[in-house]
Design a protein around this motif. Structure first.
Motif, mmCIF file in Angstrom:
data_model
loop_
_atom_site.group_PDB
_atom_site.id
_atom_site.type_symbol
_atom_site.label_atom_id
_atom_site.label_comp_id
_atom_site.label_asym_id
_atom_site.label_seq_id
_atom_site.Cartn_x
_atom_site.Cartn_y
_atom_site.Cartn_z
ATOM 1 N N ILE A 178 4.807 -14.409 5.030
ATOM 2 C CA ILE A 178 5.580 -13.249 4.574
ATOM 3 C C ILE A 178 7.083 -13.512 4.626
ATOM 4 N N GLN A 179 7.539 -14.137 5.694
ATOM 5 C CA GLN A 179 8.985 -14.363 5.828
ATOM 6 C C GLN A 179 9.564 -15.195 4.689
ATOM 7 N N PRO A 180 8.880 -16.263 4.218
ATOM 8 C CA PRO A 180 9.429 -17.000 3.063
ATOM 9 C C PRO A 180 9.592 -16.141 1.818
ATOM 10 N N ILE A 181 8.721 -15.167 1.638
ATOM 11 C CA ILE A 181 8.850 -14.273 0.481
ATOM 12 C C ILE A 181 10.128 -13.455 0.595
ATOM 13 N N LEU A 182 10.369 -12.909 1.778
ATOM 14 C CA LEU A 182 11.586 -12.117 2.001
ATOM 15 C C LEU A 182 12.832 -12.974 1.838
ATOM 16 N N ASP A 183 12.777 -14.200 2.346
ATOM 17 C CA ASP A 183 13.931 -15.097 2.201
ATOM 18 C C ASP A 183 14.172 -15.434 0.734
ATOM 19 N N LYS A 184 13.103 -15.561 -0.022
ATOM 20 C CA LYS A 184 13.214 -15.944 -1.436
ATOM 21 C C LYS A 184 13.905 -14.855 -2.251
ATOM 22 N N GLY A 224 16.064 -12.822 -1.066
ATOM 23 C CA GLY A 224 17.377 -12.549 -0.482
ATOM 24 C C GLY A 224 17.429 -11.370 0.458
ATOM 25 N N SER A 225 16.302 -10.984 1.006
ATOM 26 C CA SER A 225 16.275 -9.860 1.946
ATOM 27 C C SER A 225 16.633 -10.335 3.350
ATOM 28 N N SER A 226 17.335 -9.483 4.093
ATOM 29 C CA SER A 226 17.724 -9.816 5.471
ATOM 30 C C SER A 226 16.693 -9.343 6.494
ATOM 31 N N VAL A 227 15.574 -8.803 6.015
ATOM 32 C CA VAL A 227 14.554 -8.263 6.907
ATOM 33 C C VAL A 227 13.793 -9.409 7.575
ATOM 34 N N ASN A 228 13.532 -9.253 8.885
ATOM 35 C CA ASN A 228 12.687 -10.190 9.614
ATOM 36 C C ASN A 228 11.270 -9.622 9.636
ATOM 37 N N ALA A 229 10.321 -10.322 9.003
ATOM 38 C CA ALA A 229 8.967 -9.795 8.823
ATOM 39 C C ALA A 229 8.305 -9.488 10.165
ATOM 40 N N ARG A 230 8.459 -10.393 11.137
ATOM 41 C CA ARG A 230 7.774 -10.200 12.429
ATOM 42 C C ARG A 230 8.361 -8.991 13.162
ATOM 43 N N LEU A 231 9.698 -8.848 13.140
ATOM 44 C CA LEU A 231 10.325 -7.714 13.823
ATOM 45 C C LEU A 231 10.028 -6.402 13.104
ATOM 46 N N GLU A 232 9.958 -6.460 11.784
ATOM 47 C CA GLU A 232 9.629 -5.249 11.028
ATOM 48 C C GLU A 232 8.199 -4.804 11.345
#
Length: 792
Positions: free
Chosen positions: A355-361, A363-371
């Motif tokens: 999930i985190q690579p999708i958010l990084d791709k 350009g989101s600043s959200v951290n998937a694990r913390l969210e």
């Protein structure tokens, strides 16, 4: 005569046609004249009156004086003064000729300015009348034009309104066409644009347009959200989401290697499309908020795809830990706390790797694990907010809940990296009613623990008594257990969200320290008669240990931050003086200073009592030594070998035994203070009660010197390198009593001839006397009986 300040000033407007060299010469001469006049004026001011004869006399006196040879300067002076006079006259004539011209020029310019002003006033009058006439003529046109402008503006508003409606319908039609062709990404992008327009329109007063826009966005948002959610849940189901078993997250995709890339590609596509709906979703979905009394930090709602991923876990949580299920036991908060930690741990790898690579791709600043953790944390907070009122007045259940919550928070922050700035359980425990109950329970159990530790059989025994390296401070078990209790309390409240709550816990700790000090004092009073006993020494070690640890804590970053917070609170409430506030601000004092001062006072009192006890025993043992016949002892030459005075043996044996006893029972720092205090009293006692109370022949002085330097002083050589430096009075008295006769006579003569003068101090220093005053030295010299008979 013009004042010196006005001579030589250049005119504002040059009126003479002098060339540059003439002006330069005139300026230099003016400077010379000014200097001469200033000098003359200073001379005149120095006289009693300012008349010319006195001024001239003073000037001649200054230049010539009493030296007749200086008269040859008169010609030069007269020539110089004559030249200065001519220059001054020339300047006066120049200035007097220029002033009328300047005045005339100024008057001429004033007349011209007046004429220009009159012309402007005439023009202004003419323009004013023209403007008024024009306004009167144009007034009907303005009224007609204003009406037309109002009509145009109204038409423009209508046109803009229609354009907005047309744009909304166009966007709606586009979304419909995209959905008909199954082009969901473009439909989602169009909906995002429509939602942004909705946000921009919020400042408009067109309520019907706003309602139409919001209804349109809501309509398409629901359709897109339902479609994407259904597809996304289907993909998650193929991945066996959620991962209930710990090993399940690691085996995802292994069972279907052929379809796994396609699944993850679809997962990424749907995740990004759902992410686009976040803007519109926030328009219709109100984030769940607990009551304001919990003071949770403001935070955005969990992103939409993570919300969907959390849905099955939320259902499981509510199923197991709400209602009448056997797993919903109010006395077992560890069940749901452990379950949430397990879920976070099981999904961490998938969230980080997929999930985190999708958010990084995107350009989101959200951290998937913390969210993901933040979404699960809301379940915990809701559960705590519901359960705490039910067990608030059951001390055991409430204490157990707090313990489990603190353990949960520790693992959440340390293992899973959950930030303390996010909403967490400490915000629930900080609610006023809950927090006050927490403080009360914490105090109650701490006092119970103190009772049990002090009543224990091993309360005054060190756990490390057989380990020398560890047992340096000889800390009794009760003191170490108490400080461990305080340390545990610190760990329990250090993550509280506000400084005010932390300061209340700090006050609790200070109260506990004071209560423990009072208990130690009570036990100490019971042991006062045995001030050298084991328990008394253990109490003293305990007081010293607590004071030392508190002093170390005062330099800890956490308590320094609390000190700064306390400074701000005290400054707002005016509860401290400016001096105390300054000491706190400059770090000269600490939050534990009051407690440390009380403990140090108790420590000093206990040490003083021990020193007094040993000193009384030493004085009793020294009675025979005081009665020694110092006048009739044989000289050193009459004895084969010097030996210790038999009357000194009880004194030295008593001193030795007590030193050995207390060295074993007190920690090093306390014992050092003890023997130094004892030596100070012993030095004064021997000096005043034994030396000054007797007279000494040569043998007596030698015997005293031998007893002190070869027997008494070496008793303390184990504790310091030069023990004689702690017996300054005795040491220097022995030096004076054992000086050879010639040196003693010479020293006495020097003292008698130079009372208090530097030569006397130098003479005393020369023989090794630095502590004793001159009067004391004279008294000691008079105690000697081996003076030669001089017939005086």
């Amino acid at each position: 005569m013009l004042p010196a300040g006005e001579i030589g000033e250049p005119p504002v407007t040059p009126c003479c046609s002098e060339n540059g060299d003439q002006k330069k010469n005139l300026k230099e001469k003016s400077d010379i004249s000014i200097a001469a006049l200033v000098e003359n004026e200073q001379v005149c001011e120095g006289t009693d009156n300012g008349d010319l004869p006195s001024c001239v006399s003073a000037f001649i006196e200054k230049e010539v004086g009493n030296d007749l040879k200086s008269l040859k300067k008169l010609d030069k002076l007269i020539e110089q003064m004559t030249e200065n006079k001519m220059q001054l006259e020339e300047q006066v004539l120049t200035v007097s000729s220029e002033i009328p011209k300047r005045i005339h020029t100024a008057l001429k310019k004033a007349e011209e300015s007046k004429q220009f002003l009159n012309q402007f006033l005439e023009q202004e009058t003419h323009l004013f009348s023209s403007i008024n006439s024009h306004l009167l003529t144009a007034q009907p046109w303005m009224e007609d034009l204003g009406a037309m402008i109002n009509q145009i503006e109204e038409i423009e508003r209508h046109l803009a309104y229609l354009k907005w409606i047309s744009q909304i319908e166009e966007l709606s039609d586009n979304i419909q066409q995209y959905l008909m062709t199954n082009n969901v990404p473009e439909a989602a992008s169009t909906l995002v644009f429509m939602a942004e327009l909705d946000i921009k329109l919020q400042e408009s007063s067109c309520t019907h347009l706003l309602g139409f826009m919001r209804a349109t966005v809501k309509f398409w948002h629901k359709i897109l959200k339902d479609k994407l959610t259904s597809d996304f849940e289907e993909i998650l189901a193929q991945l066996h989401w959620p991962f209930i078993a710990p090993s399940q997250s690691q085996t995802v995709g292994i069972s279907r290697p052929a379809s796994a890339p396609e699944i993850y590609s679809n997962l990424e596509t749907l995740f990004c499309q759902l992410l686009k709906l976040q803007t519109s979703d926030e328009l219709f979905t109100e984030p769940k908020q607990l009551p304001e009394k919990y003071s949770l930090p403001t935070s955005p709602s969990v992103i939409l795809p993570i919300q969907i991923m959390l849905t099955p876990l939320q259902k499981r949580f509510r199923y197991h830990f709400r209602g009448n299920r056997q797993t919903n036991v109010i006395s077992k908060p560890e069940w749901y706390l452990a379950q949430v930690l397990l879920w976070i741990g099981n999904h961490t790898q998938f969230l980080d790797e997929k999930i985190q690579p999708i958010l990084d791709k995107v350009g989101s600043s959200v951290n998937a694990r913390l969210e993901f953790s933040r979404g699960l944390m809301m379940l915990i907070l809701e559960k705590l907010a519901a359960d705490i009122p039910c067990l608030l007045y059951d001390d055991n259940l409430f204490c157990h809940l707090v313990d489990e919550v603190l353990l949960f928070e520790k693992e959440l922050h340390s293992v899973h990296g959950y930030p303390s700035t996010f909403a967490n359980c400490m915000h629930i425990l900080s609610e006023e009613t809950c927090f006050q109950r927490w403080l009360t329970v914490e105090r109650k159990f701490a006092l119970q623990k103190m009772d049990s530790m002090l009543s224990s059989e091993a309360a005054w025994i060190s756990q490390y008594k057989d380990i020398t390296d560890v047992d340096e401070m000889k800390v009794p078990d009760c003191a170490e257990t108490f400080m461990t209790l305080l340390l545990v309390i610190t760990d329990r409240y250090k993550n509280l969200p506000t400084a005010s709550r932390k300061l209340q816990f700090l006050e609790l700790q200070k109260d506990l320290v004071d209560d423990f000090r009072i208990r130690l004092t009570q036990v100490m009073k019971e042991e006062t008669r045995a001030s050298l006993g084991f328990r008394y020494c253990a109490i003293l070690n305990a007081v010293n240990y607590i004071s030392t640890v508190l002093a170390d804590w005062a330099d800890n970053v956490f308590f320094l931050q609390l000190q700064q917070a306390a400074l701000e609170v005290f400054a707002e409430n005016n509860t401290l003086s400016k001096l105390q506030l300054g000491q706190l601000a400059s770090m000269e004092s600490s939050v534990f200073d009051d407690m440390i001062n009380l403990l140090e006072r108790l420590k000093h009192d206990m040490l003083t009592r021990q020193v007094d006890h040993v000193f009384r025993e030493v004085k009793d043992a020294a009675k025979l030594y005081k009665k020694e016949r110092w006048l009739s002892l044989p000289s050193q030459s009459e004895q084969a070998v010097m030996s210790l005075s038999s009357s000194a043996c009880p004194l030295l044996l008593t001193l030795r035994d007590r030193l050995l006893q207390l060295e074993q029972q007190l920690c090093f720092s306390l014992f050092k203070v003890f023997w130094q205090m004892l030596v100070e009293k012993l030095d004064i006692y021997i000096y005043q009660e034994i030396i000054l109370a007797n007279h000494f022949n040569e043998g007596g002085a030698a015997q005293l010197h031998f007893d002190m330097t070869r027997n008494l002083f070496p008793l303390f050589s184990h504790y310091c390198k030069r023990p004689e430096n702690y017996f300054k009075h005795v040491k220097e008295a022995c030096i004076l009593l054992n000086l050879n006769v010639g040196s003693a006579l010479l020293l006495r003569d020097v003292l008698q001839s130079t009372s208090g003068q530097p030569p006397a101090t130098a003479a005393l220093n020369e023989v090794g006397i630095y502590k004793l005053a001159q009067q004391d030295v004279e008294i000691l010299l008079n105690l000697r009986t081996n003076w030669p008979n001089t017939g005086k």
